[in-house]
Motif scaffolding. Structure first.
Motif, short mmCIF file in Angstrom:
data_model
loop_
_atom_site.label_atom_id
_atom_site.label_comp_id
_atom_site.label_asym_id
_atom_site.label_seq_id
_atom_site.Cartn_x
_atom_site.Cartn_y
_atom_site.Cartn_z
N UNK A 32 0.42 21.53 13.68
CA UNK A 32 -0.26 22.80 13.49
C UNK A 32 0.02 23.46 12.16
N UNK A 33 1.05 23.00 11.44
CA UNK A 33 1.35 23.55 10.11
C UNK A 33 0.29 23.05 9.12
N UNK A 34 0.08 23.83 8.09
CA UNK A 34 -0.93 23.49 7.10
C UNK A 34 -0.30 23.42 5.72
N UNK A 35 -0.69 22.41 4.95
CA UNK A 35 -0.21 22.23 3.59
C UNK A 35 -1.40 22.34 2.65
N UNK A 36 -1.28 23.21 1.64
CA UNK A 36 -2.31 23.36 0.63
C UNK A 36 -1.77 22.78 -0.67
N UNK A 37 -2.47 21.79 -1.21
CA UNK A 37 -2.07 21.14 -2.44
C UNK A 37 -3.06 21.57 -3.52
N UNK A 38 -2.54 22.06 -4.62
CA UNK A 38 -3.39 22.58 -5.70
C UNK A 38 -3.12 21.78 -6.97
N UNK A 39 -4.20 21.33 -7.61
CA UNK A 39 -4.08 20.65 -8.90
C UNK A 39 -5.23 21.09 -9.79
N UNK A 73 -8.38 21.66 -4.66
CA UNK A 73 -7.49 21.93 -3.53
C UNK A 73 -7.63 20.83 -2.49
N UNK A 74 -6.52 20.48 -1.86
CA UNK A 74 -6.53 19.59 -0.71
C UNK A 74 -5.75 20.30 0.39
N UNK A 75 -6.41 20.53 1.51
CA UNK A 75 -5.75 21.15 2.66
C UNK A 75 -5.45 20.04 3.67
N UNK A 76 -4.19 19.95 4.10
CA UNK A 76 -3.77 18.87 4.99
C UNK A 76 -3.08 19.41 6.24
N UNK A 77 -3.32 18.70 7.33
CA UNK A 77 -2.66 18.98 8.61
C UNK A 77 -2.30 17.66 9.26
N UNK A 78 -1.17 17.66 9.97
CA UNK A 78 -0.74 16.45 10.68
C UNK A 78 -1.78 16.11 11.76
N UNK A 79 -2.13 14.83 11.86
CA UNK A 79 -3.09 14.40 12.87
C UNK A 79 -2.53 14.66 14.25
N UNK A 80 -3.39 15.13 15.15
CA UNK A 80 -2.98 15.40 16.53
C UNK A 80 -2.96 14.07 17.28
N UNK A 81 -1.88 13.85 17.99
CA UNK A 81 -1.73 12.57 18.71
C UNK A 81 -2.45 12.58 20.02
#
Length: 81
Positions: A32-39, A73-81
């Motif tokens: 459920x956590x979200x990671x925003x990667x900016x380049x 931007x790349x927004x990433x979330x862990x895949x739900x199992x």
């Protein structure tokens, strides 16, 4: 349970140090956590390096450009199992 929203800036250049920070952040993210990667948009051609790490770590991601065209931007979330 509180979710985290973490942002990592990989500009002005994408290097090994930035990739190590990315990997460390991925290890800390929970479900459920979200990671925003900016380049910088000029470095978007290097996004494959980032998305390969995300896929290997089991994350879904959504890329998008900024409105002014300067950032990618790349927004990433862990895949739900």
């Amino acid at each position: 349970m509180e979710m985290a929203d973490i942002t990592i800036h990989l500009e002005p250049v994408i290097n090994e140090r930035g990739m190590a920070r990315l990997q460390s952040a991925l290890n800390d993210l929970g479900e459920g956590d979200e990671l925003n990667i900016v380049m910088e948009a000029a470095d978007a051609h290097q996004a494959d390096q980032v998305t390969e790490i995300l896929e290997a770590a089991g994350f879904d991601y959504q890329p998008r450009g900024s409105h002014d065209g300067r950032l990618y931007h790349i927004t990433a979330r862990r895949k739900v199992k």
